[in-house]
Design an enzyme around this catalytic site. Structure first.
Site, PDB file in Angstrom:
ATOM      1  CE  LYS A 217      -1.848   2.777   2.870  1.00  0.00           C
ATOM      2  NZ  LYS A 217      -1.652   4.024   2.093  1.00  0.00           N
TER       3      LYS A 217
ATOM      4  N   GLY B  35       6.928   4.818   8.409  1.00  0.00           N
ATOM      5  CA  GLY B  35       6.115   6.026   8.571  1.00  0.00           C
ATOM      6  C   GLY B  35       6.327   6.595   9.962  1.00  0.00           C
ATOM      7  CB  SER B  36       4.352   9.015  11.873  1.00  0.00           C
ATOM      8  OG  SER B  36       3.102   8.365  11.819  1.00  0.00           O
ATOM      9  CB  THR B  37       6.926   7.157  16.272  1.00  0.00           C
ATOM     10  OG1 THR B  37       8.275   7.071  15.768  1.00  0.00           O
ATOM     11  CG2 THR B  37       6.845   6.429  17.600  1.00  0.00           C
ATOM     12  CD  GLU B  38       0.125  10.519  15.523  1.00  0.00           C
ATOM     13  OE1 GLU B  38       0.951  11.198  14.867  1.00  0.00           O
ATOM     14  OE2 GLU B  38      -1.063  10.826  15.648  1.00  0.00           O
TER      15      GLU B  38
ATOM     16  N   GLY C 224       2.987   3.876  13.608  1.00  0.00           N
ATOM     17  CA  GLY C 224       3.659   2.615  13.918  1.00  0.00           C
ATOM     18  C   GLY C 224       3.016   1.923  15.121  1.00  0.00           C
TER      19      GLY C 224
ATOM     20  CD  GLU D 127      12.972   3.721   8.353  1.00  0.00           C
ATOM     21  OE1 GLU D 127      12.913   4.658   9.183  1.00  0.00           O
ATOM     22  OE2 GLU D 127      13.026   3.880   7.122  1.00  0.00           O
TER      23      GLU D 127
ATOM     24  CB  CYS E 172      12.748   8.663   9.114  1.00  0.00           C
ATOM     25  SG  CYS E 172      13.522   7.590   7.917  1.00  0.00           S
TER      26      CYS E 172
ATOM     27  CD  GLU F 165      10.216  12.296  12.307  1.00  0.00           C
ATOM     28  OE1 GLU F 165       9.163  11.712  12.565  1.00  0.00           O
ATOM     29  OE2 GLU F 165      11.139  11.785  11.631  1.00  0.00           O
TER      30      GLU F 165
HETATM   31  P1  ADP Z   1       3.293  10.669   7.680  1.00  0.00           P
HETATM   32  O1  ADP Z   1       2.881  11.129   9.053  1.00  0.00           O
HETATM   33  O2  ADP Z   1       4.720  10.856   7.394  1.00  0.00           O
HETATM   34  O3  ADP Z   1       2.343  11.080   6.586  1.00  0.00           O
HETATM   35  P2  ADP Z   1       2.138   8.206   8.197  1.00  0.00           P
HETATM   36  O4  ADP Z   1       2.765   7.389   9.243  1.00  0.00           O
HETATM   37  O5  ADP Z   1       0.860   8.913   8.485  1.00  0.00           O
HETATM   38  O6  ADP Z   1       3.237   9.151   7.695  1.00  0.00           O
HETATM   39  O7  ADP Z   1       1.895   7.374   6.872  1.00  0.00           O
HETATM   40  C1  ADP Z   1       2.779   6.393   6.380  1.00  0.00           C
HETATM   41  C2  ADP Z   1       1.935   5.318   5.730  1.00  0.00           C
HETATM   42  O8  ADP Z   1       1.068   4.775   6.713  1.00  0.00           O
HETATM   43  C3  ADP Z   1       1.034   5.794   4.596  1.00  0.00           C
HETATM   44  O9  ADP Z   1       0.997   4.791   3.588  1.00  0.00           O
HETATM   45  C4  ADP Z   1      -0.307   5.923   5.272  1.00  0.00           C
HETATM   46  O10 ADP Z   1      -1.394   5.763   4.382  1.00  0.00           O
HETATM   47  C5  ADP Z   1      -0.267   4.758   6.241  1.00  0.00           C
HETATM   48  N1  ADP Z   1      -1.167   4.888   7.394  1.00  0.00           N
HETATM   49  C6  ADP Z   1      -1.598   6.010   8.014  1.00  0.00           C
HETATM   50  N2  ADP Z   1      -2.441   5.703   9.021  1.00  0.00           N
HETATM   51  C7  ADP Z   1      -2.544   4.360   9.062  1.00  0.00           C
HETATM   52  C8  ADP Z   1      -3.255   3.426   9.877  1.00  0.00           C
HETATM   53  N3  ADP Z   1      -4.028   3.834  10.871  1.00  0.00           N
HETATM   54  N4  ADP Z   1      -3.086   2.116   9.625  1.00  0.00           N
HETATM   55  C9  ADP Z   1      -2.309   1.689   8.631  1.00  0.00           C
HETATM   56  N5  ADP Z   1      -1.622   2.510   7.819  1.00  0.00           N
HETATM   57  C10 ADP Z   1      -1.724   3.830   8.019  1.00  0.00           C
END
Ligand code: ADP
Length: 500
Positions: A197, A250-253, A255, A272, A306, A403
């Site tokens: 995705k 992606g973000s720690t949140e 994650g 990561e 990151c 960050e």
């Molecule tokens: P950023 O904050 O840098 O935009 P995110 O962590 O939000 O990064 O997004 C990184 C990836 O995680 C994207 O592909 C996003 O669609 C996906 N994503 C965001 N929220 C969720 C979630 N609740 N569950 C699974 N994937 C998610």
């Protein structure tokens, strides 16, 4: 900061690619979303819609997981010889190389990174990743194990490394194609099947890669690409009971949400995540080399890395010189659309990121920080932010602790090495760090004290398919690249039998 103008002429294939709504790849077919919905991806330089893309949701994820499951459980991928898998991956690398300019332009349009950077970093890095991992496809080995429990020599025991199964891969928007390669290449080398995705902000290059995956002869269902939003498609993939492993960048949140979603079937998880990486400059550093290095550490990819060197600590005697040098570089950075050849720095990826970074700048100023350069949005159209150096900061400020994911660095002087290391490690993250000094013993000593997955000495942002990358603490679980990543995509099976 000057503004670059005059865009390159778009490759005809790229112009055609964005002119039509893009479908998703499930089981070797290009299909619309089950709901029939599409979503827009934007050109960050203008805020205009760039293309419409099929909007994957739970139902599409279900179909894609079923396809990957069948390709893994009954299908050809695992049954192909390792060298055959390797050959297809190598072919995929060749195809990406053949279409390098299309990928670079499409990436630059969708993400708005400078085309010049996409050409020399993102696309070659992708090619190299597939080639490097193609080599591993034939070299994933177990061990023979001497057993003592029943007396020497009575058993033959060995381990097998088997593919973990169906993998859900969720990737971000900062290096859309390269992140797809970092994820797909080791999974394919190990013999896994994948549902990928891409980020909703930047789905296009992963979809184009899907076309080449087919052309390379990789069988239907082995790689499925489902674009869509994180809260819907991403969440469905992370929680799916038939997925054996989820790999996320992606973000720690988010994650942490992935970990919770994965708990239902206890699928394996690798992450990561974010960072707030310290970059440490000692008095005895080669300052002429350090200044551009420290600037690149934060401003590369508009700070949307990151591992960005976002906390600069400089030993007192050199502080003014380094801050002045980095600020001067920042002031000369040409801001513009990624497709303009003179552009050094494009816009941030989205309105959301623009708001986020500007919000951090305001909070920094409200808490007493001062900008030696930059400090605000650039222009009124597109999501541009000025490269910024903040001084007068302290360890309690949000701009130092959190960050920002934009071109903003905080600079702090230091006197004492132990205090410096304590400050450098005083973060919930642990992705990367930089050390600049001519004293090599000190460099190694400091490197050993830093809690970070990568330490760059007298350099920064050096990546290689062979070099593991990942984080300590809340920067993640597991390592990407190198042979370490293969552990994330394989299960170990111990086999033993009596031989006497
Ligand atoms: P950023 O904050 O840098 O935009 P995110 O962590 O939000 O990064 O997004 C990184 C990836 O995680 C994207 O592909 C996003 O669609 C996906 N994503 C965001 N929220 C969720 C979630 N609740 N569950 C699974 N994937 C998610």
């Amino acid at each position: 900061m000057a503004t670059a103008t005059q865009a390159v002429t778009l490759d005809q294939n790229v112009a055609r690619y964005v002119a039509k709504p893009r479908k998703m790849l499930i089981n070797g077919q290009w299909v619309d979303a089950a709901s029939g919905k599409t979503f827009p991806t934007y050109n960050p330089a203008t805020g205009d819609v760039l293309a419409q893309v099929a909007e994957g949701d739970r139902e599409d994820i279900n179909r894609a997981v079923d396809a990957a499951r069948a390709a893994f459980d009954q299908g050809p991928w695992r049954k192909l010889s390792h060298s055959e898998r390797s050959r297809m991956m190598w072919k995929l690398a060749d195809l990406v190389e053949k279409h390098a300019e299309e990928f670079a332009q499409l990436e630059s349009l969708d993400n708005s990174k400078p085309l010049t950077i996409a050409r020399v970093a993102d696309v070659p890095g992708t090619v190299d990743m597939f080639r490097y991992m193609a080599g591993w496809a034939t070299k994933i080995e177990g061990n023979t194990i001497p057993l003592s429990a029943q007396g020497n020599g009575k058993f033959l025991a060995y381990t097998l490394r088997e593919p973990v199964g169906v993998v859900g891969q969720i990737i971000p928007w900062n290096f859309p194609l390269l992140m797809a390669a970092w994820k797909l290449a080791p999974a394919l080398a190990a013999g896994c099947c994948v549902v990928l995705k891409p980020a909703e902000q930047t789905p296009l290059t992963a979809l184009l890669l899907g076309e080449l995956i087919q052309e390379a002869g990789i069988p239907d269902g082995v790689v499925n690409v489902v674009p869509g939003y994180g809260e819907t498609a991403g969440a469905a993939l992370a929680a799916h009971p038939k997925v054996d492993k989820v790999a996320f960048t992606g973000s720690t949140e988010v994650g942490k949400l992935i970990v919770q979603a994965a708990a239902g079937n206890l699928k394996k998880v690798s992450l990561e995540l974010g960072g707030k990486s310290p970059n440490l400059v000692f008095d005895d550093a080669d300052i002429e080399r350090t200044i551009p290095g420290a600037a690149m550490a934060i401003f590369f990819n508009h700070g949307q890395c990151c591992c960005a060197g976002s906390r600069l600590y400089v030993e007192s005697k050199q502080f003014d010189k380094v801050v002045d040098g980095v600020s001067q570089i920042a002031s000369k950075i040409k801001i513009g659309s990624g497709l303009e050849p003179a552009t050094d720095m494009g816009p941030l990826v989205s309105q959301e990121q623009l708001n986020r970074v500007c919000g951090y700048l305001e909070s920094g100023f409200a808490e007493g920080a001062k900008a030696t350069v930059g400090g605000k949005r650039h222009g009124e159209r597109g999501y541009f932010v000025e490269p910024t150096v903040l001084v007068n900061t302290n360890e309690r400020m949000k701009v130092v602790r959190e960050e920002i994911f934009g071109p903003v660095v905080t600079a702090t002087p230091f006197k004492d090495i132990d205090d410096l290391v304590a400050k450098a490690n005083d973060t919930e993250y642990g992705l990367a760090a930089g050390v600049w000094t001519r004293d090599i013993a000190k460099a190694h000593r400091v490197a050993s004290m830093l809690k970070a997955g990568t330490v760059w000495i007298n350099c920064y942002n050096v990546f290689d398919a062979a070099l593991p990358f990942g984080g300590y603490k809340q920067s993640g679980w597991g390592r990407e690249m190198g042979h370490e990543v293969l552990e994330l995509y394989t299960e170990v099976k111990a086999v033993c039998l009596p031989i006497s």
